[in-house]
Design an enzyme around this catalytic site. Structure first.
Site, PDB file in Angstrom:
ATOM      1  N   GLU A   1       0.818  -1.215   0.000  1.00 28.39           N
ATOM      2  CA  GLU A   1       0.000   0.000   0.000  1.00 28.39           C
ATOM      3  C   GLU A   1       0.856   1.272   0.000  1.00 28.39           C
ATOM      4  O   GLU A   1       0.371   2.328  -0.400  1.00 28.39           O
ATOM      5  CB  GLU A   1      -0.969  -0.022   1.198  1.00 28.39           C
ATOM      6  CG  GLU A   1      -2.081  -1.045   0.973  1.00 28.39           C
ATOM      7  CD  GLU A   1      -2.962  -1.283   2.192  1.00 28.39           C
ATOM      8  OE1 GLU A   1      -4.150  -1.589   2.015  1.00 28.39           O
ATOM      9  OE2 GLU A   1      -2.466  -1.201   3.332  1.00 28.39           O
TER      10      GLU A   1
ATOM     11  N   MET B   1      -9.363  -3.146   7.957  1.00 27.11           N
ATOM     12  CA  MET B   1      -8.869  -3.581   9.262  1.00 27.11           C
ATOM     13  C   MET B   1      -8.096  -2.509  10.034  1.00 27.11           C
ATOM     14  O   MET B   1      -7.474  -2.834  11.042  1.00 27.11           O
ATOM     15  CB  MET B   1      -8.027  -4.860   9.077  1.00 27.11           C
ATOM     16  CG  MET B   1      -8.841  -5.987   8.438  1.00 27.11           C
ATOM     17  SD  MET B   1      -7.933  -7.514   8.156  1.00 27.11           S
ATOM     18  CE  MET B   1      -7.666  -8.078   9.834  1.00 27.11           C
TER      19      MET B   1
ATOM     20  N   ASP C   1     -11.860  -6.749  -3.157  1.00 29.59           N
ATOM     21  CA  ASP C   1     -12.680  -7.976  -3.095  1.00 29.59           C
ATOM     22  C   ASP C   1     -14.066  -7.582  -2.591  1.00 29.59           C
ATOM     23  O   ASP C   1     -14.275  -6.442  -2.187  1.00 29.59           O
ATOM     24  CB  ASP C   1     -12.036  -9.009  -2.142  1.00 29.59           C
ATOM     25  CG  ASP C   1     -11.888  -8.454  -0.737  1.00 29.59           C
ATOM     26  OD1 ASP C   1     -10.816  -7.902  -0.431  1.00 29.59           O
ATOM     27  OD2 ASP C   1     -12.867  -8.510   0.053  1.00 29.59           O
TER      28      ASP C   1
HETATM   29  N1  ADE Z   1      -9.366  -5.512   3.300  1.00 25.87           N
HETATM   30  C1  ADE Z   1      -9.582  -5.838   2.012  1.00 25.87           C
HETATM   31  N2  ADE Z   1     -10.543  -6.775   1.909  1.00 25.87           N
HETATM   32  C2  ADE Z   1     -10.937  -7.057   3.168  1.00 25.87           C
HETATM   33  C3  ADE Z   1     -11.895  -7.949   3.721  1.00 25.87           C
HETATM   34  N3  ADE Z   1     -12.620  -8.753   2.943  1.00 25.87           N
HETATM   35  N4  ADE Z   1     -12.029  -7.980   5.073  1.00 25.87           N
HETATM   36  C4  ADE Z   1     -11.284  -7.174   5.846  1.00 25.87           C
HETATM   37  N5  ADE Z   1     -10.367  -6.327   5.384  1.00 25.87           N
HETATM   38  C5  ADE Z   1     -10.197  -6.253   4.050  1.00 25.87           C
END
Ligand code: ADE
Length: 231
Positions: free
Chosen positions: A13, A173, A197
């Protein structure tokens, strides 16, 4: 001159930032690396925290208290909850919450502890700058709620809980812990994420495939914002 902090959670990142900034000086502190640098005349301190709320709190606090940063920008990737968000899309947080903070047994709402708040708001002026950058580049930028927790979410059931409880648009997170630190220390902050995602059963595979590309999209956008921040 005041300094602008740019943080991510993972090396991927911040790598795109380090490729573009100048005069990099690396400083090691508290088991972490901090990169002092300049970009188009602005003084920056760049770091990745490692994943999760604890490490990101430590890094945000250090950027502010030790390195003297007076604005903090977070750049990285997120899982989409809002179905209109697709891989590579950008979201800025207007507010953030901790979806895994739970003392509901004592009658408190999810995400709340006494003397805290469920939601922490980001700086409105930084959001306005992001909107100007998006418009200039003809990019779609969604503004919404980001929910943070110490879990990588890959389940429709957990997504549904986070959506119904917090009306969140995306999950990650680190954002809410960084927000809590910056809010307490009166430092304007901003969280930008590009979707990697959709937090469903395929999230692990999608994350592995798309994380690097989405991290680059977010980092490039953040650097363009830096040009527009008065220091
Ligand atoms: N960061 C990117 N995708 C995530 C996910 N599915 N859950 C938690 N943090 C993420």
């Amino acid at each position: 001159m005041s300094k602008i902090a740019i943080m991510g959670a993972m090396p991927e990142e911040i790598a795109p930032l380090l490729k573009k900034v100048e005069n990099i000086k690396k400083v090691e502190y508290a088991n972490n690396a901090y990169y002092q640098a300049t970009y188009k005349g602005k003084e920056l301190v760049i770091a990745y925290s490692k994943i999760g709320k604890v490490f990101s709190s430590l890094t945000a606090s250090t950027l502010i208290e030790k390195f003297g940063c007076s604005t903090l920008l977070f750049s990285g990737v997120a899982g989409a909850i809002n179905p209109s968000l697709h891989i590579g899309d950008l979201i800025i947080a207007d507010k953030l919450c901790q979806h895994d903070l739970d003392i509901t047994i004592f009658g408190h709402p999810h995400g709340f502890v006494p003397e805290g708040a469920v939601f922490v708001e980001t700086d409105i002026r930084l959001r306005e700058i992001a909107k100007v950058v998006a418009e200039k580049n003809e990019l779609t930028l969604i503004e919404g709620t980001i929910a943070t927790g110490d879990q990588f979410v890959a389940s429709n059931e957990r997504k549904e809980f986070i959506l119904s409880t917090f009306k969140a648009d995306a999950i990650e997170m680190e954002g809410a812990s960084v927000a809590t630190v910056c809010d307490a220390l009166n430092v304007p902050f901003f969280v930008l994420r590009a979707i990697s995602d959709t937090a469903n059963d395929d999230a692990g595979m999608d994350f592995d495939e798309f994380m690097v590309g989405s991290a680059i999209i977010s980092a490039n956008f953040i650097l363009e914002m830096v040009e527009n921040i008065d220091q």
